[in-house]
Design a protein around this motif. Structure first.
Motif, PDB file in Angstrom:
ATOM      1  N   GLY A 169       0.771  -1.235   0.000  1.00 21.64           N
ATOM      2  CA  GLY A 169       0.000   0.000   0.000  1.00 21.64           C
ATOM      3  C   GLY A 169       0.805   1.288   0.000  1.00 21.64           C
ATOM      4  O   GLY A 169       0.233   2.363   0.097  1.00 21.64           O
ATOM      5  N   VAL A 170       2.122   1.208  -0.133  1.00 26.35           N
ATOM      6  CA  VAL A 170       2.937   2.431  -0.193  1.00 26.35           C
ATOM      7  C   VAL A 170       3.712   2.447  -1.512  1.00 26.35           C
ATOM      8  O   VAL A 170       3.863   1.414  -2.174  1.00 26.35           O
ATOM      9  CB  VAL A 170       3.916   2.544   1.001  1.00 26.35           C
ATOM     10  CG1 VAL A 170       3.162   2.777   2.294  1.00 26.35           C
ATOM     11  CG2 VAL A 170       4.814   1.325   1.100  1.00 26.35           C
ATOM     12  N   SER A 171       4.236   3.633  -1.884  1.00 30.45           N
ATOM     13  CA  SER A 171       4.878   3.739  -3.205  1.00 30.45           C
ATOM     14  C   SER A 171       6.379   3.481  -3.137  1.00 30.45           C
ATOM     15  O   SER A 171       7.072   3.553  -4.145  1.00 30.45           O
ATOM     16  CB  SER A 171       4.619   5.123  -3.798  1.00 30.45           C
ATOM     17  OG  SER A 171       5.182   6.087  -2.939  1.00 30.45           O
ATOM     18  N   THR A 172       6.890   3.205  -1.921  1.00 31.53           N
ATOM     19  CA  THR A 172       8.323   2.905  -1.775  1.00 31.53           C
ATOM     20  C   THR A 172       8.502   1.480  -1.264  1.00 31.53           C
ATOM     21  O   THR A 172       7.549   0.856  -0.795  1.00 31.53           O
ATOM     22  CB  THR A 172       8.969   3.877  -0.764  1.00 31.53           C
ATOM     23  OG1 THR A 172       8.201   3.847   0.441  1.00 31.53           O
ATOM     24  CG2 THR A 172       9.036   5.285  -1.312  1.00 31.53           C
ATOM     25  N   ASN A 173       9.743   1.003  -1.355  1.00 34.41           N
ATOM     26  CA  ASN A 173      10.039  -0.310  -0.787  1.00 34.41           C
ATOM     27  C   ASN A 173      11.478  -0.315  -0.279  1.00 34.41           C
ATOM     28  O   ASN A 173      12.323   0.439  -0.751  1.00 34.41           O
ATOM     29  CB  ASN A 173       9.815  -1.422  -1.828  1.00 34.41           C
ATOM     30  CG  ASN A 173       9.317  -2.696  -1.181  1.00 34.41           C
ATOM     31  OD1 ASN A 173       9.394  -2.856   0.043  1.00 34.41           O
ATOM     32  ND2 ASN A 173       8.806  -3.608  -1.986  1.00 34.41           N
ATOM     33  N   HIS A 174      11.732  -1.170   0.680  1.00 35.60           N
ATOM     34  CA  HIS A 174      13.057  -1.287   1.305  1.00 35.60           C
ATOM     35  C   HIS A 174      13.366  -2.777   1.333  1.00 35.60           C
ATOM     36  O   HIS A 174      12.709  -3.513   2.068  1.00 35.60           O
ATOM     37  CB  HIS A 174      12.994  -0.691   2.720  1.00 35.60           C
ATOM     38  CG  HIS A 174      14.294  -0.735   3.428  1.00 35.60           C
ATOM     39  ND1 HIS A 174      14.408  -0.697   4.790  1.00 35.60           N
ATOM     40  CD2 HIS A 174      15.562  -0.815   2.946  1.00 35.60           C
ATOM     41  CE1 HIS A 174      15.684  -0.756   5.129  1.00 35.60           C
ATOM     42  NE2 HIS A 174      16.402  -0.833   4.026  1.00 35.60           N
ATOM     43  N   VAL A 175      14.296  -3.209   0.502  1.00 30.94           N
ATOM     44  CA  VAL A 175      14.453  -4.651   0.300  1.00 30.94           C
ATOM     45  C   VAL A 175      15.898  -5.120   0.435  1.00 30.94           C
ATOM     46  O   VAL A 175      16.849  -4.340   0.341  1.00 30.94           O
ATOM     47  CB  VAL A 175      13.936  -5.086  -1.104  1.00 30.94           C
ATOM     48  CG1 VAL A 175      12.501  -4.643  -1.333  1.00 30.94           C
ATOM     49  CG2 VAL A 175      14.852  -4.590  -2.215  1.00 30.94           C
ATOM     50  N   ASP A 186      21.920  -5.418   0.155  1.00 30.96           N
ATOM     51  CA  ASP A 186      21.014  -4.515   0.884  1.00 30.96           C
ATOM     52  C   ASP A 186      20.748  -3.315   0.007  1.00 30.96           C
ATOM     53  O   ASP A 186      21.689  -2.715  -0.514  1.00 30.96           O
ATOM     54  CB  ASP A 186      21.696  -3.998   2.160  1.00 30.96           C
ATOM     55  CG  ASP A 186      21.712  -5.063   3.228  1.00 30.96           C
ATOM     56  OD1 ASP A 186      20.684  -5.716   3.419  1.00 30.96           O
ATOM     57  OD2 ASP A 186      22.779  -5.231   3.849  1.00 30.96           O
ATOM     58  N   HIS A 187      19.508  -2.961  -0.158  1.00 34.66           N
ATOM     59  CA  HIS A 187      19.169  -1.779  -0.958  1.00 34.66           C
ATOM     60  C   HIS A 187      18.523  -0.721  -0.065  1.00 34.66           C
ATOM     61  O   HIS A 187      17.789  -1.069   0.862  1.00 34.66           O
ATOM     62  CB  HIS A 187      18.219  -2.170  -2.101  1.00 34.66           C
ATOM     63  CG  HIS A 187      18.894  -3.012  -3.135  1.00 34.66           C
ATOM     64  ND1 HIS A 187      19.587  -2.481  -4.199  1.00 34.66           N
ATOM     65  CD2 HIS A 187      19.034  -4.353  -3.242  1.00 34.66           C
ATOM     66  CE1 HIS A 187      20.094  -3.451  -4.925  1.00 34.66           C
ATOM     67  NE2 HIS A 187      19.781  -4.611  -4.365  1.00 34.66           N
ATOM     68  N   PRO A 188      18.775   0.555  -0.364  1.00 32.03           N
ATOM     69  CA  PRO A 188      18.147   1.610   0.430  1.00 32.03           C
ATOM     70  C   PRO A 188      16.657   1.729   0.104  1.00 32.03           C
ATOM     71  O   PRO A 188      16.199   1.180  -0.914  1.00 32.03           O
ATOM     72  CB  PRO A 188      18.902   2.873  -0.002  1.00 32.03           C
ATOM     73  CG  PRO A 188      19.386   2.572  -1.376  1.00 32.03           C
ATOM     74  CD  PRO A 188      19.640   1.092  -1.434  1.00 32.03           C
ATOM     75  N   LEU A 189      15.944   2.464   0.923  1.00 32.22           N
ATOM     76  CA  LEU A 189      14.539   2.769   0.625  1.00 32.22           C
ATOM     77  C   LEU A 189      14.467   3.482  -0.716  1.00 32.22           C
ATOM     78  O   LEU A 189      15.255   4.403  -0.972  1.00 32.22           O
ATOM     79  CB  LEU A 189      13.987   3.686   1.723  1.00 32.22           C
ATOM     80  CG  LEU A 189      12.510   4.061   1.613  1.00 32.22           C
ATOM     81  CD1 LEU A 189      11.627   2.867   1.941  1.00 32.22           C
ATOM     82  CD2 LEU A 189      12.184   5.226   2.549  1.00 32.22           C
ATOM     83  N   PRO A 191      11.686   4.379  -4.439  1.00 31.20           N
ATOM     84  CA  PRO A 191      10.373   4.217  -5.058  1.00 31.20           C
ATOM     85  C   PRO A 191      10.257   2.836  -5.722  1.00 31.20           C
ATOM     86  O   PRO A 191      11.249   2.308  -6.241  1.00 31.20           O
ATOM     87  CB  PRO A 191      10.333   5.323  -6.120  1.00 31.20           C
ATOM     88  CG  PRO A 191      11.384   6.293  -5.721  1.00 31.20           C
ATOM     89  CD  PRO A 191      12.443   5.508  -5.005  1.00 31.20           C
ATOM     90  N   LYS A 192       9.041   2.292  -5.737  1.00 32.63           N
ATOM     91  CA  LYS A 192       8.851   0.977  -6.360  1.00 32.63           C
ATOM     92  C   LYS A 192       9.217   1.008  -7.846  1.00 32.63           C
ATOM     93  O   LYS A 192       9.711   0.012  -8.388  1.00 32.63           O
ATOM     94  CB  LYS A 192       7.415   0.496  -6.139  1.00 32.63           C
ATOM     95  CG  LYS A 192       7.193   0.028  -4.705  1.00 32.63           C
ATOM     96  CD  LYS A 192       5.789  -0.457  -4.403  1.00 32.63           C
ATOM     97  CE  LYS A 192       5.746  -1.000  -2.963  1.00 32.63           C
ATOM     98  NZ  LYS A 192       4.378  -1.271  -2.487  1.00 32.63           N
ATOM     99  N   ALA A 193       9.006   2.166  -8.493  1.00 34.63           N
ATOM    100  CA  ALA A 193       9.367   2.268  -9.915  1.00 34.63           C
ATOM    101  C   ALA A 193      10.873   2.071 -10.100  1.00 34.63           C
ATOM    102  O   ALA A 193      11.314   1.433 -11.065  1.00 34.63           O
ATOM    103  CB  ALA A 193       8.936   3.624 -10.463  1.00 34.63           C
ATOM    104  N   LYS A 194      11.665   2.606  -9.167  1.00 34.82           N
ATOM    105  CA  LYS A 194      13.120   2.444  -9.276  1.00 34.82           C
ATOM    106  C   LYS A 194      13.518   1.000  -8.946  1.00 34.82           C
ATOM    107  O   LYS A 194      14.378   0.408  -9.613  1.00 34.82           O
ATOM    108  CB  LYS A 194      13.817   3.429  -8.337  1.00 34.82           C
ATOM    109  CG  LYS A 194      15.321   3.408  -8.471  1.00 34.82           C
ATOM    110  CD  LYS A 194      15.998   4.543  -7.742  1.00 34.82           C
ATOM    111  CE  LYS A 194      17.503   4.404  -7.912  1.00 34.82           C
ATOM    112  NZ  LYS A 194      18.237   5.087  -6.869  1.00 34.82           N
ATOM    113  N   LEU A 195      12.880   0.437  -7.950  1.00 31.99           N
ATOM    114  CA  LEU A 195      13.182  -0.955  -7.592  1.00 31.99           C
ATOM    115  C   LEU A 195      12.854  -1.889  -8.753  1.00 31.99           C
ATOM    116  O   LEU A 195      13.568  -2.877  -8.990  1.00 31.99           O
ATOM    117  CB  LEU A 195      12.410  -1.358  -6.329  1.00 31.99           C
ATOM    118  CG  LEU A 195      12.615  -2.796  -5.863  1.00 31.99           C
ATOM    119  CD1 LEU A 195      14.086  -3.102  -5.571  1.00 31.99           C
ATOM    120  CD2 LEU A 195      11.762  -3.079  -4.613  1.00 31.99           C
ATOM    121  N   ALA A 196      11.809  -1.561  -9.499  1.00 32.03           N
ATOM    122  CA  ALA A 196      11.472  -2.371 -10.679  1.00 32.03           C
ATOM    123  C   ALA A 196      12.677  -2.418 -11.626  1.00 32.03           C
ATOM    124  O   ALA A 196      13.018  -3.491 -12.163  1.00 32.03           O
ATOM    125  CB  ALA A 196      10.262  -1.773 -11.396  1.00 32.03           C
TER     126      ALA A 196
END
Ligand code: CTP
Length: 213
Positions: A169-175, A186-189, A191-196
């Motif tokens: 439900g949020v537009s960012t991700n921390h994975v 380890d990836h920083p927080l 946007p989901k578009a960038k993580l894609a």
């Protein structure tokens, strides 16, 4: 590229279902970016209000079993599967034909297991690159590594869905990303578009490596 997104809905009666908090944003972001990079993309989506990204073929499904059938139908023809959907592990044993009426006292629901779609894909994997997600609230690395091995994945993207800016439900991700060869990142927080893009860079790298060797 085959992408799955959003949660599944497991019907209880004509007006109710068991669901989860996934909105589909992560999977839709991956599908959009893959199409932007020139891939042919099939997006198998559970119920969501999100708009179909440009250039993507979308197949709408509702339950885990619907998703399983749609994924199996597309599997042979794809180079990679990115399985961002939050699939219900259980469904009600029975779906009532009519609305369940309330009565005094407790109501107990009997649930039965749904297929583990990604596990089944891992069993019949040939050339396909398999990417899973792990939604965890504790022991993220241990659980994610376990799923990576059990489901025969190339890599798994793990997030702690209890974190405020990560997960549903949020537009960012921390994975963190865990690979079959034992590496971890380890990836920083972000946007989901960038993580894609990060995920697809890694899929492309595996595809290129295979072309060379
Ligand atoms: N998955 C799937 N079919 C299921 C359950 C999960 O294909 N019935 C996939 C998800 O799309 C995800 C990965 O498996 O890519 C891990 O999902 P997750 O919900 O984190 O874990 P589970 O395998 O369901 O394990 P648990 O619920 O015990 O944490």
């Amino acid at each position: 590229i085959l992408v799955t997104a959003a949660g599944t809905e497991e019907p209880l009666d004509p007006v109710r279902y068991l669901g989860n908090r996934s909105t589909g944003r992560m999977g839709f972001a991956v599908a959009a970016e893959a199409a932007r990079r020139g891939a042919q993309v099939v997006l198998i989506a559970g119920p969501t209000h999100l708009v179909t990204p440009a250039g993507v073929r979308r197949v709408d499904v509702r339950s885990a079993r619907d998703m399983y059938a749609a994924v199996c139908a597309a599997y042979d023809g794809v180079d990679a599967v990115i399985k961002a959907a939050a699939v219900a592990d259980y469904r009600p044993v029975e779906t009532a034909a009519h609305k369940i009426k309330k009565s005094d006292g407790e109501l107990t629901l009997a649930l039965t297991r749904n297929p583990d779609i990604l596990y089944e894909l891992g069993q019949k994997k040939r050339h396909q690159i398999l990417v899973g997600f792990a939604a965890e609230t504790q022991n993220v690395a241990d659980y994610a590594r376990g799923k990576l091995a059990t489901k025969n994945l190339d890599f798994i993207v793990a997030n702690n869905v209890a974190e405020k800016d990560a997960g549903f439900g949020v537009s960012t991700n921390h994975v963190q990303i865990f690979y079959a060869d034992g590496r971890a990142e380890d990836h920083p927080l972000m946007p989901k578009a960038k993580l894609a893009g990060v995920i697809l860079d890694r899929v492309e790298a595996i595809l290129k490596q295979r072309t060379v060797t």
